[in-house]
Design an enzyme around this catalytic site. Sequence first.
Site, mmCIF file in Angstrom:
data_model
loop_
_atom_site.group_PDB
_atom_site.id
_atom_site.type_symbol
_atom_site.label_atom_id
_atom_site.label_comp_id
_atom_site.label_asym_id
_atom_site.label_seq_id
_atom_site.Cartn_x
_atom_site.Cartn_y
_atom_site.Cartn_z
ATOM 1 C CG ASP A 177 -2.000 -1.042 1.174
ATOM 2 O OD1 ASP A 177 -2.050 -1.785 0.175
ATOM 3 O OD2 ASP A 177 -2.796 -1.114 2.125
ATOM 4 C CG ASP A 208 -13.151 -2.746 -0.076
ATOM 5 O OD1 ASP A 208 -12.442 -3.733 -0.337
ATOM 6 O OD2 ASP A 208 -12.802 -1.571 -0.307
#
Length: 244
Positions: free
Chosen positions: A8, A130
Amino acid sequence: MKLIPAIDLRGGRVVRLQQGDYERETRYDDDPIVLAKRYADAGAGLIHVVDLDSARRGGEANLAIIERLCTEIDTAIQTGGGVRSREDFRRRIDAGAERVVIGSLCVRDPGAVAEWLAGPDGARIVAGLDVAQAIDGGWMPRAAGWTESGEVDLFTLLERLVNAGLKHLLCTDIERDGMFAGPSLALYESVCDRFSSLAVQASGGIGSAADLVEVAQTGAAGCIVGRALLEGRVDLAEIQKWSR
């Protein structure tokens, strides 16, 4: 099942967020290029790279680093974060990404994503969904950094996308992301059972090598591992083990 290391990026640095919260960020000293090479040398066949800045504000904040990863690392790169238009998608393909993850747009405008799936690079699209569990036990997709709920449940949305040609799904249980709470096994098992044509990537909650074994038993094609690799909870040797 393949172990897919995750990197990330925020401000060009390697970070991890707890449950997607930008205020709960852990920074790591690793240079993203060096870290990616370490994962490639350990046997990774695919590395998942998230541009957190672009995910939050749109644009291409870390695209230059992603392009370097695509050109300097001898491993395929899958990248997501901030893909809100066909142009955003094209920029990441042109940068060298093997696959591009599309998240919020799948929830907000699945019709547009369905059109892209029919295009020449449709097979390189990964739906990044998600999800949060509803009171009735169903799973609801979330958008905009998990602040917006979708209008239809996960299975209804997937039915539409799979019928449009979707081949790859990255599914994250947001309650478990970055928390070492264990993977959401029932979620992945139900998705794999219902959509056998999908290559499902499980994400969220991995805290040990034993978790990988459990995820593999759900039928998932891949498992995203980020913080657990960075902090040594999952050894680098597991990458080679799960690359066979």
